[in-house]
Design an enzyme around this catalytic site. Structure first.
Site, PDB file in Angstrom:
ATOM      1  N   ARG A 246       0.822  -1.218   0.000  1.00  0.00           N
ATOM      2  CA  ARG A 246       0.000   0.000   0.000  1.00  0.00           C
ATOM      3  C   ARG A 246       0.857   1.271   0.000  1.00  0.00           C
ATOM      4  NH1 ARG A 246      -5.604  -0.510   1.849  1.00  0.00           N
ATOM      5  NH2 ARG A 246      -6.280  -2.358   0.756  1.00  0.00           N
TER       6      ARG A 246
ATOM      7  N   ARG B  63      -3.977   6.636   0.555  1.00  0.00           N
ATOM      8  CA  ARG B  63      -4.541   7.859   1.152  1.00  0.00           C
ATOM      9  C   ARG B  63      -3.614   8.635   2.060  1.00  0.00           C
ATOM     10  NH1 ARG B  63      -9.754   4.635   2.927  1.00  0.00           N
ATOM     11  NH2 ARG B  63      -8.018   3.204   3.136  1.00  0.00           N
TER      12      ARG B  63
ATOM     13  N   ARG C 181      -7.268  10.814  -6.645  1.00  0.00           N
ATOM     14  CA  ARG C 181      -8.439  10.014  -6.270  1.00  0.00           C
ATOM     15  C   ARG C 181      -9.716  10.858  -6.368  1.00  0.00           C
ATOM     16  NH1 ARG C 181     -12.198   7.626  -5.191  1.00  0.00           N
ATOM     17  NH2 ARG C 181     -12.747   6.218  -3.498  1.00  0.00           N
TER      18      ARG C 181
ATOM     19  N   ASP D 280      -6.618  -3.277  -7.457  1.00  0.00           N
ATOM     20  CA  ASP D 280      -7.147  -3.875  -6.235  1.00  0.00           C
ATOM     21  C   ASP D 280      -7.443  -5.344  -6.494  1.00  0.00           C
ATOM     22  OD1 ASP D 280      -8.168  -2.890  -3.419  1.00  0.00           O
ATOM     23  OD2 ASP D 280      -9.529  -4.461  -4.097  1.00  0.00           O
TER      24      ASP D 280
ATOM     25  N   TYR E 267     -14.398 -12.395   0.057  1.00  0.00           N
ATOM     26  CA  TYR E 267     -15.157 -11.159  -0.229  1.00  0.00           C
ATOM     27  C   TYR E 267     -16.360 -11.447  -1.134  1.00  0.00           C
ATOM     28  CZ  TYR E 267     -11.454  -8.422   1.936  1.00  0.00           C
ATOM     29  OH  TYR E 267     -10.571  -7.902   2.848  1.00  0.00           O
TER      30      TYR E 267
END
Ligand code: CP3
Length: 354
Positions: free
Chosen positions: A34, A38, A47, A84, A160
């Site tokens: 990562r 952010r 973004r 992702d 998921y």
């Protein structure tokens, strides 16, 4: 890093790849899970103009830009493709959304009947966009910076797809696997097949190495771990090796604990990314020298910084030096991380102090 000189030296070796040729480099190559994200203001700016998170993943110009941002700032030895793991279910036709501040939401698959909603032939146009990001990156990256492609491991992606969101115990997928193993196997097989195509396309587009993220490998008892983590990963790695024998594959079986050595030996991966909870003494006695070790600083030390960060970086380097090793975190950078602490970490790993 001196960006310009890196670009004009085409013969420069990619340091990141040397541990896979058996070299124990000190200082070790370094990149961080990562590393785009952010915590960086320049990421948040891109973004904000990209639309949704998946729009960003499928926009080759913007996805390439956010991949390059941390490399420009910190001169990491490797860039990781910005995408992702949930691009795969999305490309298969399952509805995937990222609600702001809430994590991913998917229309859950609950039984073998729901598999009819997935279409393996539908993946191509979306995978092509990610592959285009990889080709752009290989052209734009400094020559000596390696490019890592990735996907989620079948088990973790399935958790998921079945749960419809992240969960602390992955109980929906685990229950399906117990109550209808043949049906669940079909889902896993679909994921292995499309992941082969997805990763192989990333290599053809210019990825130098691959990482398979199995973030929920740690939720399974050993018989289930062998069936849903080891076996599908082994089939995925074997297919990739048949096509691209020289491209290193790193596995990240988060939470595997004492099963990590079996994972390393049985899946055919070239390296294992160790999570935060794996003791250094265990890594050094059970994995170092047998596989390339990557890891495993606690990402929260990057939030707090200071002497605790310095001390732990020194301990990790001391414990894992002498065998092929790549410095990384034990899990991804968290959004609260002060960007200057990342610079400080890179200096500490490389042995220069400021
Ligand atoms: O820099 C990099 O590491 C490359 C990009 C990358 C992302 N996700 C970007 C991302 C990679 C390699 C991943 C992998 C990923 N995605 C994993 C495996 C690794 C791990 O963290 O365990 C998993 C489980 C996912 C699924 C996922 N994606 C979740 C659960 C979330 C929400 C949590 C969160 O941090 O918001 C995401 C979103 C996501 N993926 C973001 C980023 C930068 C944040 C979303 C945003 O910017 O709005």
């Amino acid at each position: 890093m001196n960006w310009t000189s890196a670009m004009v030296s085409p013969a420069a070796p990619r340091r990141f790849l040397e541990p896979f040729h058996g070299k124990a480099l000190m200082p070790p190559p370094v990149w961080l899970m990562r590393q785009a994200g952010r915590y960086l203001p320049e990421y948040r700016a891109v973004r904000a103009k990209a639309g949704s998170f998946l729009d960003l993943c499928y926009n080759p110009a913007l996805a390439a830009e956010v991949t390059l941002q941390p490399v420009r700032r910190y001169g990491f030895d490797a860039a990781i493709l910005f995408s992702d793991i949930l691009v795969v279910p999305d490309a298969l036709g399952q509805r995937v959304q990222f609600a702001e501040g809430e994590g991913p939401r998917l229309d859950p698959l609950r039984s073998q009947r729901d598999l009819a909603r997935l279409n393996e032939d539908a993946t191509r146009p979306k995978f092509a966009l990610v592959h285009e990001t990889v080709s752009r990156l290989r052209q734009e990256l400094p020559h000596d910076t390696a490019l890592i492609g990735f996907c989620g491991a079948p088990w973790t992606v399935a958790t998921y797809m079945v749960g419809g969101q992240g969960s602390s115990d992955q109980s929906d997928a685990r229950q399906w696997a117990y109550s209808d193993p043949e049906g669940f196997q079909r889902l896993i097989d679909i994921l292995v097949d499309v992941s082969i195509e997805y990763l192989s396309g990333q290599v053809k587009a210019g990825a130098d190495a691959l990482q398979i993220f199995d973030s929920w490998a740690g939720s399974l008892p050993d018989d289930q771990f062998r069936r849903w983590v080891v076996a599908p990963t082994k089939r995925l790695v074997a297919a990739l090796k048949a096509e691209h024998p020289r491209v290193p594959v790193i596995g990240f079986p988060r939470g595997a604990g004492v099963l990590a050595p079996a994972y390393a030996m049985e899946t055919g991966v070239d390296g294992v990314s160790c999570d935060t909870a794996m003791p250094l003494a265990f890594i050094s006695s059970q994995l170092s020298g047998k596989t390339v070790v990557q890891g495993n600083l606690d990402p929260l030390l990057l939030v707090t910084g200071g002497h605790a960060l310095e001390r732990r970086v020194a301990e990790i380097k001391a414990a894992l030096a002498g065998n092929p090793f790549i410095f990384n975190l034990g899990h991804g950078i968290v959004p609260e991380t002060p960007p200057e602490n990342v610079g400080r970490l890179v200096d500490l790993v490389r042995g220069s102090h400021r």
